[in-house]
Design an enzyme around this catalytic site. Sequence first.
Site, PDB file in Angstrom:
ATOM      1  N   ARG A  48       0.872  -1.181   0.000  1.00  0.00           N
ATOM      2  CA  ARG A  48       0.000   0.000   0.000  1.00  0.00           C
ATOM      3  C   ARG A  48       0.904   1.225   0.000  1.00  0.00           C
ATOM      4  O   ARG A  48       2.122   1.107   0.131  1.00  0.00           O
ATOM      5  CB  ARG A  48      -1.031  -0.027   1.147  1.00  0.00           C
ATOM      6  CG  ARG A  48      -0.674  -0.714   2.402  1.00  0.00           C
ATOM      7  CD  ARG A  48       0.426  -0.091   3.193  1.00  0.00           C
ATOM      8  NE  ARG A  48       0.232   1.331   3.334  1.00  0.00           N
ATOM      9  CZ  ARG A  48       1.163   2.198   3.606  1.00  0.00           C
ATOM     10  NH1 ARG A  48       2.409   1.812   3.763  1.00  0.00           N
ATOM     11  NH2 ARG A  48       0.907   3.489   3.697  1.00  0.00           N
ATOM     12  N   GLY A  49       0.277   2.402  -0.139  1.00  0.00           N
ATOM     13  CA  GLY A  49       1.054   3.619  -0.340  1.00  0.00           C
ATOM     14  C   GLY A  49       1.131   3.884  -1.834  1.00  0.00           C
ATOM     15  O   GLY A  49       1.482   2.988  -2.614  1.00  0.00           O
ATOM     16  N   ALA A  50       0.790   5.110  -2.232  1.00  0.00           N
ATOM     17  CA  ALA A  50       0.609   5.403  -3.664  1.00  0.00           C
ATOM     18  C   ALA A  50       1.814   5.014  -4.531  1.00  0.00           C
ATOM     19  O   ALA A  50       1.649   4.299  -5.537  1.00  0.00           O
ATOM     20  CB  ALA A  50       0.254   6.877  -3.834  1.00  0.00           C
ATOM     21  N   ARG A  88      -7.354  -0.642  -7.040  1.00  0.00           N
ATOM     22  CA  ARG A  88      -7.703   0.438  -6.095  1.00  0.00           C
ATOM     23  C   ARG A  88      -7.876   1.717  -6.920  1.00  0.00           C
ATOM     24  O   ARG A  88      -7.082   1.972  -7.833  1.00  0.00           O
ATOM     25  CB  ARG A  88      -6.612   0.655  -5.025  1.00  0.00           C
ATOM     26  CG  ARG A  88      -6.543  -0.458  -3.990  1.00  0.00           C
ATOM     27  CD  ARG A  88      -5.605  -0.096  -2.841  1.00  0.00           C
ATOM     28  NE  ARG A  88      -6.253   0.749  -1.849  1.00  0.00           N
ATOM     29  CZ  ARG A  88      -5.618   1.289  -0.815  1.00  0.00           C
ATOM     30  NH1 ARG A  88      -4.312   1.104  -0.654  1.00  0.00           N
ATOM     31  NH2 ARG A  88      -6.259   2.022   0.063  1.00  0.00           N
ATOM     32  N   GLN A 192      -1.923   2.209   9.856  1.00  0.00           N
ATOM     33  CA  GLN A 192      -0.609   2.344   9.200  1.00  0.00           C
ATOM     34  C   GLN A 192       0.355   3.139  10.079  1.00  0.00           C
ATOM     35  O   GLN A 192       1.572   2.941  10.027  1.00  0.00           O
ATOM     36  CB  GLN A 192      -0.751   3.049   7.839  1.00  0.00           C
ATOM     37  CG  GLN A 192      -1.467   2.252   6.780  1.00  0.00           C
ATOM     38  CD  GLN A 192      -2.956   2.540   6.740  1.00  0.00           C
ATOM     39  OE1 GLN A 192      -3.559   2.901   7.746  1.00  0.00           O
ATOM     40  NE2 GLN A 192      -3.566   2.382   5.579  1.00  0.00           N
ATOM     41  N   ASP A 233      -2.170  10.761  -2.302  1.00  0.00           N
ATOM     42  CA  ASP A 233      -2.531   9.714  -3.268  1.00  0.00           C
ATOM     43  C   ASP A 233      -2.883  10.286  -4.631  1.00  0.00           C
ATOM     44  O   ASP A 233      -2.759   9.615  -5.654  1.00  0.00           O
ATOM     45  CB  ASP A 233      -3.686   8.873  -2.738  1.00  0.00           C
ATOM     46  CG  ASP A 233      -3.182   7.945  -1.652  1.00  0.00           C
ATOM     47  OD1 ASP A 233      -3.043   8.401  -0.503  1.00  0.00           O
ATOM     48  OD2 ASP A 233      -2.860   6.787  -1.969  1.00  0.00           O
ATOM     49  N   ASN A 243      -5.650  12.144   0.369  1.00  0.00           N
ATOM     50  CA  ASN A 243      -4.708  11.348   1.170  1.00  0.00           C
ATOM     51  C   ASN A 243      -5.534  10.564   2.190  1.00  0.00           C
ATOM     52  O   ASN A 243      -6.764  10.713   2.272  1.00  0.00           O
ATOM     53  CB  ASN A 243      -3.666  12.247   1.838  1.00  0.00           C
ATOM     54  CG  ASN A 243      -2.526  11.444   2.454  1.00  0.00           C
ATOM     55  OD1 ASN A 243      -1.954  10.558   1.802  1.00  0.00           O
ATOM     56  ND2 ASN A 243      -2.197  11.700   3.698  1.00  0.00           N
ATOM     57  N   LYS A 244      -4.856   9.762   2.966  1.00  0.00           N
ATOM     58  CA  LYS A 244      -5.501   8.866   3.934  1.00  0.00           C
ATOM     59  C   LYS A 244      -6.573   9.577   4.760  1.00  0.00           C
ATOM     60  O   LYS A 244      -6.372  10.702   5.208  1.00  0.00           O
ATOM     61  CB  LYS A 244      -4.407   8.284   4.847  1.00  0.00           C
ATOM     62  CG  LYS A 244      -4.877   7.351   5.940  1.00  0.00           C
ATOM     63  CD  LYS A 244      -5.769   6.231   5.456  1.00  0.00           C
ATOM     64  CE  LYS A 244      -5.147   5.414   4.347  1.00  0.00           C
ATOM     65  NZ  LYS A 244      -6.157   4.549   3.657  1.00  0.00           N
TER      66      LYS A 244
HETATM   67  O1  MRU Z   1      -4.517   3.034   2.118  1.00  0.00           O
HETATM   68  P1  MRU Z   1      -3.049   3.286   1.988  1.00  0.00           P
HETATM   69  O2  MRU Z   1      -2.245   2.744   3.118  1.00  0.00           O
HETATM   70  O3  MRU Z   1      -2.528   2.872   0.635  1.00  0.00           O
HETATM   71  O4  MRU Z   1      -2.927   4.867   2.057  1.00  0.00           O
HETATM   72  C1  MRU Z   1      -1.646   5.439   1.979  1.00  0.00           C
HETATM   73  C2  MRU Z   1      -1.682   6.919   2.087  1.00  0.00           C
HETATM   74  O5  MRU Z   1      -2.692   7.544   2.187  1.00  0.00           O
HETATM   75  C3  MRU Z   1      -0.353   7.606   1.978  1.00  0.00           C
HETATM   76  O6  MRU Z   1      -0.331   8.774   2.733  1.00  0.00           O
HETATM   77  C4  MRU Z   1      -0.104   7.969   0.500  1.00  0.00           C
HETATM   78  O7  MRU Z   1      -0.338   6.876  -0.339  1.00  0.00           O
HETATM   79  C5  MRU Z   1       1.275   8.445   0.285  1.00  0.00           C
HETATM   80  S1  MRU Z   1       2.484   7.155   0.511  1.00  0.00           S
HETATM   81  C6  MRU Z   1       3.990   7.856   0.173  1.00  0.00           C
END
Ligand code: MRU
Length: 342
Positions: A48-50, A88, A192, A233, A243-244
């Site tokens: 996970r993470g963009a 996603r 996270q 994201d 973002n999250k």
């Molecule tokens: O649902 P996730 O864990 O994929 O969400 C991640 C985030 O929101 C991060 O802040 C974002 O992807 C940036 S990661 C460098």
Amino acid sequence: MAINSAAIRWHDDHLELLDQRRLPAETIWLPIHGSDDAATAIHDMVVRGAPAIGITAAYGLALEAARLGDDASAAALAPAIATLAASRPTAVNLFWALERLQRIASDLSGAALISALKADAQAIHQEDLAANQRMGELGADLLPANASVYTHCNTGALATGGHGTALGIIRTAWSRGNLQQVYAGETRPWLQGSRLTSWELLNDGIPVTLVADSAAGQLMQQGKVQAVIVGADRITANGDTANKIGTYNLAVLARHHGIPFIVAAPLSTLDAELPDGSHIVIEERDASEVRSIQGKTLAPAHCPVYNPAFDVTPAELITAIVTERGVIRAPSTDTLLAHLRG
Ligand code: MRU
């Protein structure tokens, strides 16, 4: 040249992903052999993470081309691209990576296509690490001396090609001796912050204090936070930032308390095709993620749940967006598009 990062290992004939659902309790690497495996791993939050999602999709597509062998062509890869694109919806890095590989595939077939896609997937991985190191330097310049900062979710080596975006700034500031303390919000429902960010920071010896998400206002009111630093994201043409879930809350709090709110993201997270955040598709995930944690029941079985994975912070609440190209202060359509033009 193969590059490996904290959560992504490339072996040419397959990929390995560190199962981030199991951290910090267990370190388990899962093999990925093609686009279906990669799409499932992205959807199920193994990775996970963009940026890490984009890198994984690129490797997944390259592996799928290898499976096709002599039959590999842009047309033959179309179903794999569709499967990966459906994994996603919110992080634009996924679509950015797929489009980049699709452009390469359009002129090639067979062995030439396979080796070109493998090389470009590795280039995406490598470029992301370099972008993060550059953002670390640029973002650390923005922090007041010896600052304590608040961060949300996980934006570190686990979420990227290495070093991290927001966490990369934090790492660089720490290495310069210019950081006092990191407050990490636990980041419900996937945790996270508590499972991953605290783990990464403790491993690096960076002072971290974990807080429940709802403690952010109290910390800011007490003057304990000098900057909020988060990742992204998807950032639209006017600077609105997905973002999250919970990021918007932090931006409102930061504005109320006069604290800089900094977003760090590589250029691959900028989506100039969308004029503003109202056009971003926000992923909604299963109710079970809120009703329980790792099998432990937290709510009545049939309690209705709303579980958006992301929110959108309006550009007007963002002090600066840091990319590998520089710093966009007071982001707007004019400043962001000028930044993209370079
Ligand atoms: O649902 P996730 O864990 O994929 O969400 C991640 C985030 O929101 C991060 O802040 C974002 O992807 C940036 S990661 C460098």
